[in-house]
Design a protein around this motif. Structure first.
Motif, mmCIF file in Angstrom:
data_model
loop_
_atom_site.group_PDB
_atom_site.id
_atom_site.type_symbol
_atom_site.label_atom_id
_atom_site.label_comp_id
_atom_site.label_asym_id
_atom_site.label_seq_id
_atom_site.Cartn_x
_atom_site.Cartn_y
_atom_site.Cartn_z
ATOM 1 N N ALA A 75 -2.903 -21.030 107.609
ATOM 2 C CA ALA A 75 -2.830 -19.790 108.002
ATOM 3 C C ALA A 75 -1.381 -18.971 108.034
ATOM 4 C CB ALA A 75 -3.445 -19.307 109.287
ATOM 5 N N ASP A 76 -0.923 -17.881 107.407
ATOM 6 C CA ASP A 76 0.446 -17.180 107.690
ATOM 7 C C ASP A 76 0.201 -16.001 108.607
ATOM 8 O OD1 ASP A 76 2.912 -16.229 106.864
ATOM 9 O OD2 ASP A 76 1.967 -14.695 105.666
ATOM 10 N N CYS A 77 0.927 -16.364 109.641
ATOM 11 C CA CYS A 77 0.807 -15.579 110.886
ATOM 12 C C CYS A 77 2.135 -14.940 111.216
ATOM 13 C CB CYS A 77 0.437 -16.159 112.165
ATOM 14 S SG CYS A 77 -1.061 -17.472 111.957
ATOM 15 N N PHE A 141 13.724 -20.231 105.794
ATOM 16 C CA PHE A 141 14.532 -19.112 105.860
ATOM 17 C C PHE A 141 13.843 -18.138 104.934
ATOM 18 C CE2 PHE A 141 19.047 -20.745 106.900
ATOM 19 C CZ PHE A 141 18.795 -21.068 108.205
ATOM 20 N N ARG A 142 13.781 -16.627 105.061
ATOM 21 C CA ARG A 142 13.236 -15.720 104.258
ATOM 22 C C ARG A 142 14.517 -15.097 103.416
ATOM 23 N NH1 ARG A 142 8.919 -11.114 105.171
ATOM 24 N NH2 ARG A 142 9.014 -10.226 103.115
ATOM 25 N N TYR A 143 14.601 -15.207 102.088
ATOM 26 C CA TYR A 143 15.439 -14.745 101.352
ATOM 27 C C TYR A 143 15.382 -13.328 100.908
ATOM 28 C CZ TYR A 143 18.616 -14.311 97.209
ATOM 29 O OH TYR A 143 19.384 -14.020 96.315
ATOM 30 N N ALA A 192 7.308 -8.280 96.783
ATOM 31 C CA ALA A 192 6.338 -7.313 96.295
ATOM 32 C C ALA A 192 5.145 -7.483 96.796
ATOM 33 C CB ALA A 192 6.455 -7.301 94.710
ATOM 34 N N SER A 193 4.334 -6.474 96.693
ATOM 35 C CA SER A 193 2.918 -6.636 97.133
ATOM 36 C C SER A 193 2.237 -5.920 96.053
ATOM 37 C CB SER A 193 2.894 -5.538 98.289
ATOM 38 O OG SER A 193 1.656 -5.607 98.776
ATOM 39 N N ASN A 194 0.763 -6.497 95.944
ATOM 40 C CA ASN A 194 -0.095 -6.002 95.068
ATOM 41 C C ASN A 194 0.339 -6.100 93.546
ATOM 42 O OD1 ASN A 194 -2.730 -5.256 94.066
ATOM 43 N ND2 ASN A 194 -2.364 -2.922 94.736
ATOM 44 N N GLU A 195 1.006 -6.901 93.313
ATOM 45 C CA GLU A 195 1.627 -7.121 91.719
ATOM 46 C C GLU A 195 0.745 -7.729 90.969
ATOM 47 O OE1 GLU A 195 5.023 -5.944 90.785
ATOM 48 O OE2 GLU A 195 3.878 -6.606 88.879
ATOM 49 N N GLY A 229 5.842 -16.962 98.983
ATOM 50 C CA GLY A 229 5.308 -15.492 99.514
ATOM 51 C C GLY A 229 3.943 -15.190 98.895
ATOM 52 N N GLY A 230 3.594 -13.972 99.127
ATOM 53 C CA GLY A 230 2.053 -13.446 98.729
ATOM 54 C C GLY A 230 2.515 -12.570 97.705
ATOM 55 N N GLY A 231 1.553 -11.504 97.704
ATOM 56 C CA GLY A 231 1.729 -10.371 96.919
ATOM 57 C C GLY A 231 0.973 -10.529 95.557
ATOM 58 N N ILE A 232 0.344 -11.378 95.171
ATOM 59 C CA ILE A 232 -0.760 -11.449 94.082
ATOM 60 C C ILE A 232 -1.578 -10.473 94.110
ATOM 61 C CG2 ILE A 232 -2.221 -12.654 92.605
ATOM 62 C CD1 ILE A 232 -0.789 -15.306 93.125
ATOM 63 N N GLY A 233 -1.454 -9.285 93.199
ATOM 64 C CA GLY A 233 -2.423 -8.144 93.122
ATOM 65 C C GLY A 233 -3.717 -8.454 92.615
ATOM 66 N N MET A 272 2.499 -20.831 98.837
ATOM 67 C CA MET A 272 2.258 -19.306 98.776
ATOM 68 C C MET A 272 1.763 -18.776 100.265
ATOM 69 S SD MET A 272 1.350 -18.517 95.090
ATOM 70 C CE MET A 272 2.162 -16.866 95.170
ATOM 71 N N GLU A 273 1.844 -17.691 100.052
ATOM 72 C CA GLU A 273 1.208 -16.783 101.462
ATOM 73 C C GLU A 273 0.427 -15.958 101.067
ATOM 74 O OE1 GLU A 273 5.139 -16.996 104.396
ATOM 75 O OE2 GLU A 273 4.753 -15.057 103.250
ATOM 76 N N CYS A 274 -0.359 -15.958 99.891
ATOM 77 C CA CYS A 274 -1.360 -14.816 99.471
ATOM 78 C C CYS A 274 -2.576 -14.404 100.424
ATOM 79 C CB CYS A 274 -1.893 -15.218 98.246
ATOM 80 S SG CYS A 274 -0.588 -15.186 96.823
ATOM 81 N N GLY A 275 -2.734 -13.222 100.788
ATOM 82 C CA GLY A 275 -3.917 -12.807 101.616
ATOM 83 C C GLY A 275 -4.972 -11.894 100.432
ATOM 84 N N ARG A 276 -4.218 -10.943 100.153
ATOM 85 C CA ARG A 276 -5.300 -9.960 99.080
ATOM 86 C C ARG A 276 -5.814 -10.458 98.301
ATOM 87 N NH1 ARG A 276 -3.519 -4.734 98.547
ATOM 88 N NH2 ARG A 276 -1.482 -5.177 99.198
ATOM 89 N N ALA A 370 -9.603 -7.069 101.942
ATOM 90 C CA ALA A 370 -8.297 -7.446 102.558
ATOM 91 C C ALA A 370 -7.562 -5.919 102.841
ATOM 92 C CB ALA A 370 -7.383 -7.888 101.341
ATOM 93 N N HIS A 371 -7.088 -5.832 104.074
ATOM 94 C CA HIS A 371 -6.658 -4.706 104.641
ATOM 95 C C HIS A 371 -7.442 -3.459 104.569
ATOM 96 C CE1 HIS A 371 -3.365 -6.406 101.960
ATOM 97 N NE2 HIS A 371 -3.140 -7.269 103.139
ATOM 98 N N GLY A 372 -8.808 -4.006 104.791
ATOM 99 C CA GLY A 372 -9.976 -2.961 104.877
ATOM 100 C C GLY A 372 -10.099 -2.860 106.576
HETATM 101 C C1 PLP Z 1 1.595 -9.155 103.868
HETATM 102 C C2 PLP Z 1 2.201 -10.513 103.688
HETATM 103 C C3 PLP Z 1 1.631 -11.390 102.945
HETATM 104 C C4 PLP Z 1 0.548 -11.489 102.166
HETATM 105 O O1 PLP Z 1 0.654 -10.567 101.124
HETATM 106 P P1 PLP Z 1 -0.563 -10.304 100.311
HETATM 107 O O2 PLP Z 1 -0.166 -9.041 99.528
HETATM 108 O O3 PLP Z 1 -1.919 -10.007 101.038
HETATM 109 O O4 PLP Z 1 -0.724 -11.590 99.407
HETATM 110 C C5 PLP Z 1 2.481 -12.805 102.772
HETATM 111 N N1 PLP Z 1 3.625 -12.877 103.514
HETATM 112 C C6 PLP Z 1 3.997 -11.864 104.141
HETATM 113 C C7 PLP Z 1 5.514 -12.307 104.924
HETATM 114 C C8 PLP Z 1 3.683 -10.605 104.442
HETATM 115 O O5 PLP Z 1 4.162 -9.791 105.203
#
Ligand code: PLP
Length: 417
Positions: A75-77, A141-143, A192-195, A229-233, A272-276, A370-372
């Motif tokens: 879980a990424d919190c 660390f977050r770069y 990036a997000s939703n890439e 990170g996340g951000g896979i669209g 990775m930290e994918c959610g979407r 996601a994000h609904g």
């Molecule tokens: C929102 C977020 C994610 C997840 O992004 P998705 O677009 O859902 O994959 C991962 N890491 C961090 C730090 C975020 O803010």
């Protein structure tokens, strides 16, 4: 244009609605599991191990988190309640990534207590964390790549983003951690997000692999964990294509072999930290048309509103809509599909070409996993809906009840009136 599929027939969804009134979000467990397995299979080559930390903010429901845990995800919190949700599901220790920013002290305390991997957003958080919770064994660390050299067309403008360390701060930060006796290190970036461009994720890995090598050479710190990170669209529009995970994986593998293999840094963990992309495509907001209005435009009013799905109003985001009562009809009508908030941006679709729609029709809005529900709110006295899980055997389990008016009043003490 190909019609998007739904995981239930009209008869099935009518049955479900008899028991659970609309609107509700329903999530397809089988599809979530299959997608998770495919994701993990694509990255099974990673020498130090691969893990996706599901970004809880995308779909903060413990029943979904449990399914993902069973599929090997962490879980990424980024908040205390998200940490508590993970704890309830039994996700603990280094199966939690705590990637927060502007972090309150009590959240660091809880993350440390759970043994989470703490991903710091700023160099000043090193002494802050040390003071409030103590430094854990493993620090990440977050770069923020800032004004990257030319040649990286995809990473937009991270200079404007509030997140992360500058390049120089990374080197200074690892040096400081080393002096303070920290032994294990990670590095993360996400800009990036939703890439949907798969090359973006390969370039991100290349940037981080280069940094891992540089940090080792300059500071003598051996990073063991690379968090992309996340951000896979996801393809919200019917004509869009999903990110090819096998292609992304092959590109990252190639970069790994060039930059990391044969160095003392091998084997690295890649996470990775994918959610979407984990839940987004597998959720549906199910509602019913309640009114049809013809004025200067034609409107279909449904029993859901922006409180159930904010993305169209917030980002102008496209969400595909299927009318279960006329799924194959000719799309020769143009409607705005609207909710009931006293806000004119409470629209799920504007000027959408649709088949003829009538009050009583079952309207399904796609990609709400996601994000609904997660972005729901109570403005205008609107109540959040139920969440349902469509089980692999076709039956349905309620995984969150709908809010009631009592919930709306729960934070008020009317005795002081
Ligand atoms: C929102 C977020 C994610 C997840 O992004 P998705 O677009 O859902 O994959 C991962 N890491 C961090 C730090 C975020 O803010």
């Amino acid at each position: 244009m190909a019609e998007k599929k739904v995981p239930f027939t009209k008869e099935q969804i009518e049955k479900i609605i008899e028991k659970y009134p609309t609107p509700f979000h329903i999530y397809d467990e089988k599809a979530i599991r299959e997608n998770a397995k495919r994701f993990y299979k694509a990255f099974s080559w990673v020498p130090g191990g691969f893990k996706n930390y599901f970004a809880v903010k995308a779909l903060p429901n413990p029943y979904i988190m449990k399914i993902l845990k069973e599929e090997g995800m962490g879980a990424d919190c980024s908040s205390l309640p998200e940490l508590l949700l993970s704890e309830k599901v039994g996700i603990k220790g280094e199966n939690i990534m705590f990637t927060s920013n502007n972090t309150p002290a009590q959240e660091y305390k809880k993350a440390k207590e759970l043994g989470a991997i703490i991903n710091l957003d700023d160099i000043t958080h090193i002494p802050f964390l040390e003071k409030t919770a103590g430094l854990p064994d493993l620090v990440c660390f977050r770069y923020n790549p800032g004004p990257l050299k030319e040649g990286n067309s995809i990473i937009g403008n991270p200079e404007e983003a509030k997140y992360g360390f500058t390049r120089q701060q990374l080197f200074d930060g690892y040096k400081l951690l080393k002096e303070k006796g920290v032994k294990r290190f990670g590095i993360h970036t996400m800009v990036a997000s939703n890439e949907l461009n798969p090359d973006y994720f390969i370039e991100t890995a290349e940037i981080l692999f280069d940094l891992v090598v540089e940090v080792f050479e300059k500071v003598g710190v051996k990073i063991e964990l690379v968090n992309l990170g996340g951000g896979i669209g996801i393809p919200y529009k019917p004509e869009q294509k999903a990110v090819d995970l096998e292609y992304v994986s092959a590109g990252i593998k190639k970069a790994y072999e060039e930059k990391i293999k044969a160095k003392p840094l091998d084997p690295l963990k890649i996470v990775m930290e994918c959610g979407r992309m984990v839940t987004g495509p597998f959720g549906y907001l199910v509602s019913q048309a309640i009114h049809k209005k013809e004025t200067y435009k034609n409107y279909i009013g449904i029993d859901a509103c922006m409180a159930n799905l904010m993305r169209p109003a917030l980002y102008g985001a496209y969400h595909h809509i299927t009318n279960m009562n006329n799924p194959d009809g000719k799309k020769d009508r143009i409607y705005d599909v609207v909710g009931s908030l006293c806000e004119n941006n409470d629209k799920f679709a504007i000027n959408r070409e649709m088949a003829e729609t009538k009050p009583g029709d079952i309207i399904v809005i796609h990609e709400t996993g996601a994000h609904g529900y997660a972005m729901g709110f109570n403005y205008n006295g609107k109540l959040r809906s139920a969440e349902l899980l469509l089980l692999p055997d076709g039956s349905v389990k309620k995984i969150r009840r709908a809010e009631t008016v009592d919930d709306y009043f729960a934070t008020l003490d009317l005795s002081g009136l």
